[in-house]
Structures are given as structure tokens and as C-alpha cells.
Motif scaffolding. Structure first.
Motif, PDB file in Angstrom:
ATOM      1  N   LEU A 192       0.835  -1.205   0.000  1.00  0.00           N
ATOM      2  CA  LEU A 192       0.000   0.000   0.000  1.00  0.00           C
ATOM      3  C   LEU A 192       0.870   1.256   0.000  1.00  0.00           C
ATOM      4  O   LEU A 192       0.530   2.251  -0.656  1.00  0.00           O
ATOM      5  CB  LEU A 192      -0.929   0.000   1.219  1.00  0.00           C
ATOM      6  CG  LEU A 192      -1.880   1.196   1.336  1.00  0.00           C
ATOM      7  CD1 LEU A 192      -2.736   1.350   0.090  1.00  0.00           C
ATOM      8  CD2 LEU A 192      -2.762   1.057   2.580  1.00  0.00           C
ATOM      9  N   GLU A 193       1.983   1.218   0.698  1.00  0.00           N
ATOM     10  CA  GLU A 193       2.913   2.348   0.667  1.00  0.00           C
ATOM     11  C   GLU A 193       3.351   2.637  -0.768  1.00  0.00           C
ATOM     12  O   GLU A 193       3.317   3.786  -1.232  1.00  0.00           O
ATOM     13  CB  GLU A 193       4.128   2.031   1.531  1.00  0.00           C
ATOM     14  CG  GLU A 193       5.231   3.074   1.464  1.00  0.00           C
ATOM     15  CD  GLU A 193       6.471   2.638   2.213  1.00  0.00           C
ATOM     16  OE1 GLU A 193       6.691   3.142   3.322  1.00  0.00           O
ATOM     17  OE2 GLU A 193       7.215   1.784   1.681  1.00  0.00           O
ATOM     18  N   GLN A 194       3.749   1.593  -1.489  1.00  0.00           N
ATOM     19  CA  GLN A 194       4.202   1.775  -2.867  1.00  0.00           C
ATOM     20  C   GLN A 194       3.070   2.292  -3.764  1.00  0.00           C
ATOM     21  O   GLN A 194       3.288   3.158  -4.620  1.00  0.00           O
ATOM     22  CB  GLN A 194       4.731   0.439  -3.414  1.00  0.00           C
ATOM     23  CG  GLN A 194       5.947  -0.096  -2.696  1.00  0.00           C
ATOM     24  CD  GLN A 194       7.157   0.812  -2.866  1.00  0.00           C
ATOM     25  OE1 GLN A 194       7.392   1.347  -3.959  1.00  0.00           O
ATOM     26  NE2 GLN A 194       7.906   1.007  -1.809  1.00  0.00           N
ATOM     27  N   ILE A 195       1.875   1.771  -3.564  1.00  0.00           N
ATOM     28  CA  ILE A 195       0.733   2.162  -4.393  1.00  0.00           C
ATOM     29  C   ILE A 195       0.351   3.620  -4.153  1.00  0.00           C
ATOM     30  O   ILE A 195       0.183   4.403  -5.099  1.00  0.00           O
ATOM     31  CB  ILE A 195      -0.462   1.228  -4.126  1.00  0.00           C
ATOM     32  CG1 ILE A 195      -0.186  -0.145  -4.746  1.00  0.00           C
ATOM     33  CG2 ILE A 195      -1.763   1.820  -4.657  1.00  0.00           C
ATOM     34  CD1 ILE A 195      -1.153  -1.221  -4.337  1.00  0.00           C
ATOM     35  N   VAL A 196       0.209   4.008  -2.893  1.00  0.00           N
ATOM     36  CA  VAL A 196      -0.179   5.382  -2.580  1.00  0.00           C
ATOM     37  C   VAL A 196       0.890   6.369  -3.041  1.00  0.00           C
ATOM     38  O   VAL A 196       0.575   7.428  -3.605  1.00  0.00           O
ATOM     39  CB  VAL A 196      -0.446   5.537  -1.065  1.00  0.00           C
ATOM     40  CG1 VAL A 196      -0.580   7.017  -0.684  1.00  0.00           C
ATOM     41  CG2 VAL A 196      -1.717   4.788  -0.673  1.00  0.00           C
ATOM     42  N   ASN A 197       2.151   6.009  -2.837  1.00  0.00           N
ATOM     43  CA  ASN A 197       3.223   6.927  -3.215  1.00  0.00           C
ATOM     44  C   ASN A 197       3.427   6.995  -4.722  1.00  0.00           C
ATOM     45  O   ASN A 197       4.140   7.867  -5.217  1.00  0.00           O
ATOM     46  CB  ASN A 197       4.522   6.533  -2.520  1.00  0.00           C
ATOM     47  CG  ASN A 197       4.456   6.759  -1.018  1.00  0.00           C
ATOM     48  OD1 ASN A 197       3.563   7.453  -0.527  1.00  0.00           O
ATOM     49  ND2 ASN A 197       5.381   6.162  -0.274  1.00  0.00           N
ATOM     50  N   GLY A 198       2.786   6.107  -5.445  1.00  0.00           N
ATOM     51  CA  GLY A 198       2.821   6.176  -6.898  1.00  0.00           C
ATOM     52  C   GLY A 198       1.701   7.016  -7.483  1.00  0.00           C
ATOM     53  O   GLY A 198       1.642   7.229  -8.696  1.00  0.00           O
ATOM     54  N   GLU A 199       0.788   7.457  -6.603  1.00  0.00           N
ATOM     55  CA  GLU A 199      -0.328   8.295  -7.036  1.00  0.00           C
ATOM     56  C   GLU A 199       0.064   9.777  -6.970  1.00  0.00           C
ATOM     57  O   GLU A 199       0.860  10.178  -6.122  1.00  0.00           O
ATOM     58  CB  GLU A 199      -1.541   8.071  -6.127  1.00  0.00           C
ATOM     59  CG  GLU A 199      -2.074   6.640  -6.141  1.00  0.00           C
ATOM     60  CD  GLU A 199      -2.814   6.292  -7.410  1.00  0.00           C
ATOM     61  OE1 GLU A 199      -3.716   7.059  -7.789  1.00  0.00           O
ATOM     62  OE2 GLU A 199      -2.470   5.259  -8.026  1.00  0.00           O
ATOM     63  N   ASP A 200      -0.497  10.568  -7.829  1.00  0.00           N
ATOM     64  CA  ASP A 200      -0.233  12.010  -7.813  1.00  0.00           C
ATOM     65  C   ASP A 200      -1.356  12.701  -7.041  1.00  0.00           C
ATOM     66  O   ASP A 200      -2.181  13.417  -7.598  1.00  0.00           O
ATOM     67  CB  ASP A 200      -0.158  12.532  -9.249  1.00  0.00           C
ATOM     68  CG  ASP A 200       0.241  14.006  -9.309  1.00  0.00           C
ATOM     69  OD1 ASP A 200       0.721  14.518  -8.280  1.00  0.00           O
ATOM     70  OD2 ASP A 200       0.052  14.619 -10.368  1.00  0.00           O
ATOM     71  N   ASP A 201      -1.397  12.439  -5.712  1.00  0.00           N
ATOM     72  CA  ASP A 201      -2.509  12.958  -4.913  1.00  0.00           C
ATOM     73  C   ASP A 201      -2.059  13.754  -3.688  1.00  0.00           C
ATOM     74  O   ASP A 201      -2.854  14.062  -2.810  1.00  0.00           O
ATOM     75  CB  ASP A 201      -3.421  11.807  -4.476  1.00  0.00           C
ATOM     76  CG  ASP A 201      -2.685  10.760  -3.650  1.00  0.00           C
ATOM     77  OD1 ASP A 201      -1.502  10.983  -3.316  1.00  0.00           O
ATOM     78  OD2 ASP A 201      -3.287   9.722  -3.345  1.00  0.00           O
ATOM     79  N   GLY A 202      -0.763  14.055  -3.621  1.00  0.00           N
ATOM     80  CA  GLY A 202      -0.264  14.888  -2.536  1.00  0.00           C
ATOM     81  C   GLY A 202      -0.016  14.160  -1.232  1.00  0.00           C
ATOM     82  O   GLY A 202       0.237  14.797  -0.211  1.00  0.00           O
ATOM     83  N   LEU A 203      -0.080  12.818  -1.239  1.00  0.00           N
ATOM     84  CA  LEU A 203       0.176  12.048  -0.023  1.00  0.00           C
ATOM     85  C   LEU A 203       1.528  11.360  -0.107  1.00  0.00           C
ATOM     86  O   LEU A 203       1.962  10.914  -1.174  1.00  0.00           O
ATOM     87  CB  LEU A 203      -0.897  10.982   0.190  1.00  0.00           C
ATOM     88  CG  LEU A 203      -2.332  11.425   0.450  1.00  0.00           C
ATOM     89  CD1 LEU A 203      -3.213  10.201   0.705  1.00  0.00           C
ATOM     90  CD2 LEU A 203      -2.419  12.397   1.620  1.00  0.00           C
ATOM     91  N   SER A 204       2.191  11.256   1.041  1.00  0.00           N
ATOM     92  CA  SER A 204       3.403  10.461   1.168  1.00  0.00           C
ATOM     93  C   SER A 204       3.185   9.504   2.330  1.00  0.00           C
ATOM     94  O   SER A 204       3.138   9.920   3.491  1.00  0.00           O
ATOM     95  CB  SER A 204       4.621  11.353   1.422  1.00  0.00           C
ATOM     96  OG  SER A 204       5.774  10.557   1.643  1.00  0.00           O
TER      97      SER A 204
END
Length: 337
Positions: free
Chosen positions: A52-64
Motif C-alpha cells: 500500500l505504501e508503494q501504491i499510494v506513493n505512486g499516485e499524484d494525490d499529494g500524499l506520502s
């Protein structure tokens, strides 16, 4: 290997496997930091949280998002209650059963805690009793038999089955219960030191897929015929009503494990990512939206990820028990009204 080095190795391996080298666009300073506390290194909770860390950090949504190892799921709740300021930006691996114990102030929690809210399920655990004795077929046959369960703190493998034995079957004093651990229970059944043992695994109720737990696989590999004992839907309902435990009525399909010739009535305990209500709503929304959009990718990280599907992400949960931000994402995706 130190925890720090193990974590670096695990993430590096995942990046190599997926071919992902970046963490999304934007600078770290411009991104909102989100913490994800998972479980012990190497467990399904840890690996899927790293995914999930890799997936979220691959999104361009302003989250790390940063996933980290913890001693266990009970620890996760305790740490966030001890430091409530972290609740606004922290998600944790948790289960509906452990949340019940926390809210009720039951062991291993010394006092009642607030209820966590769902972000997304990543597993639905199901357990039941099994034996090598073909003469054990009915509840009457179980009387006086030695029954091995998990250890006392384990909600799925011990506490919930005991609730069904007590409140669903009304047989609390009729069985010789041994709470020795899941691996130990399987070994005891193989050695003949108990008559019946707890077995089970993890399911996707949408597809019917089932993944047996390691000790269940061990028993199947013995070459001996397993005979399975259903909890029964009425017993599950009685235990749920009497105890308040979040037992989700379930059926394991025939053929899911060796010797299971007909559909088996059991229950699910929902295992997944949860957060306290103070988690920022927009953060919950973005993380859940990323999970829904990428649910098929989790299978690339861990076998349990193959059981994840859009409808399974919120299976067994009422709208009021889902975090408002996550609920918005599910409604947008048409997964709940």
C-alpha cells in the motif's frame, strides 16, 4: 539484521519486483505525511502494508505514506491511544474482532478504548474445527473430546471460537479445551494428543477463493482424511447476539480444503486497515480511493493479495462503522449506497 536494515531490504525488494523507483510527483515538503503501522516483519499485514505504501506513493494525490513494522495489531491501537496526536495522520492494521475487545475493555486491553473505523479489508479470516476421527460428526460426538485452539490472546483462533462453543453451542463445560497455539494445535492433532483442532484460512466472499492457513496446509499434507465440523449458522448468530462480537456469518465452499465435500457454515473476522475517527477525512478518502483503483496489484506482493477485490474491501461492515473519508470513496465507486 536490524529492524531498520530489514525494512530497507523489504522495501528495496518490493521496488525491484514492481519496477517502481519513484514516490509520486511533487516535493516531500509539499506532500501530506501519512503513517501506516502494520504488523511483525514478514507477516501478511506487513507485506500488504508495504504494498500500500508503494501504491499510494505512486499516485499524484499529494500524499506520502510510510509503512512501518510493529510488534502486533494490539500494539497498534495502544500506541495511537497513548499518543492521540498521531491519530490525525495514522492508519493501522487491525481486525474487527480486536476492535471489539478494545471497545469492551477486554483482555488484552486494560480499559475500554474508542472504536476504530474501517479504511479497507485486506483479509477475511475463517476458522472451524476438524478431526481425523470419522466417528466425530455431531455436537454430541464432541462431548468429552480434547479440542486444541490457538493461544488465549488470539481473537480469530481462540476467543471467537470459544464464544461460539459457549454461547452458540452451550457446551462450555462439555469439551476439554486446550489453548496451545495454532501450529501446536495442528501438531497435537497429528500426534493424537488431541481429538479435534482449530483450522481455517482466508477467503474472498465475492469469488469463493480460499487460501488455507499454514497449519491447515500441514494437516492436508499428512495424507490423512480430515473431517470438518461446522459451527452452524444458528450457533454463530447466537454467539454474536450474546457476546456482541462482530462475527460475520460465512460459508466456505466445498473443496476449499481437503475432505470438505459440502459447503461449511462458519464466520469471518475482518482483517484490514483501520483508523480512529480523528484521521483527516481527505487523507482517508485518497488512501481508500487508491486501494480501490489498484486492488488488483496487491496480488503481486503477497498470496493473500489474490483474495482482495472491490466488494471484499468493505465486506461485513455497516456504513456507520466505515471512516467518513473511506465511505465517500466507496460511494463514488458504487460499492455502497
Amino acid at each position: 539484521m536490524s529492524l531498520h536494515l530489514r525494512r530497507i531490504a523489504a522495501i528495496a525488494g518490493t521496488v525491484a519486483l514492481m519496477g517502481l523507483g519513484g514516490t509520486g510527483t511533487g516535493t516531500a515538503q509539499a506532500q501530506q505525511q501519512v503513517e501506516l503501522i502494520s504488523g511483525p516483519f514478514g507477516t501478511g499485514s506487513y507485506v500488504l502494508s508495504t504494498a500500500l505504501e508503494q501504491i499510494v506513493n505512486g499516485e499524484d494525490d499529494g500524499l506520502s505514506l510510510t509503512a512501518s513494522e510493529t510488534p502486533g495489531l494490539t500494539f497498534n491501537a495502544r500506541s495511537l491511544i497513548k499518543d492521540p496526536g498521531r491519530q490525525v495522520n495514522t492508519i493501522m492494521s487491525f481486525t474487527s474482532g480486536i476492535n471489539y475487545l478494545a471497545v469492551e475493555g477486554l483482555a488484552p486491553f486494560p480499559e475500554a478504548l474508542p472504536s476504530a473505523k474501517l479504511i479497507a479489508n485486506y483479509n477475511l479470516g475463517a476458522v472451524w474445527l476438524a478431526t481425523f476421527d470419522p466417528d466425530i460428526k455431531t455436537l454430541e460426538d464432541l462431548k468429552g473430546k480434547r479440542v486444541a485452539l490457538g493461544t488465549p490472546p488470539q481473537i480469530l483462533w481462540t476467543i471467537e471460537p470459544l464464544a461460539i462453543i459457549r454461547d452458540g453451542w452451550g457446551m462450555e463445560g462439555d469439551l476439554k479445551i486446550e489453548t496451545i497455539g495454532t501450529k501446536e494445535a495442528a501438531q497435537a492433532l497429528l500426534n493424537g494428543t488431541v481429538d479435534v483442532a482449530i483450522i481455517g484460512g482466508y477467503a474472498n466472499p465475492e469469488t469463493g477463493q480460499f487460501l488455507p492457513s499454514p497449519q491447515t496446509v500441514e494437516l492436508q499434507a499428512s495424507g490423512r482424511t480430515l473431517y470438518h465440523i461446522s459451527w452452524g449458522p444458528d450457533a454463530v448468530a447466537k454467539a454474536r447476539d450474546a457476546s456482541g462480537m462482530p462475527l460475520i456469518s460465512a460459508k466456505v465452499p466445498a473443496g476449499a480444503v481437503e475432505g470438505l465435500e459440502t459447503e461449511l457454515d462458519t464466520f469471518y473476522d475482518a482483517i484490514g486497515w483501520q483508523a480512529y475517527p480523528d484521521l483527516d477525512e481527505e487523507t482517508a478518502y485518497k488512501v481508500t480511493k487508491a486501494i480501490i483503483a489498484n486492488v488488483g496489484k496487491f496480488s503481486e506482493y503477497h498470496a493473500l493479495g489474490k483474495l482482495m477485490s472491490p466488494s471484499a474491501l468493505l465486506y461485513g461492515w455497516d456504513a456507520e462503522d466505515i471512516h467518513p473519508g473511506a465511505l465517500r470513496a466507496y460511494r463514488e465507486a458504487g460499492l455502497i449506497k
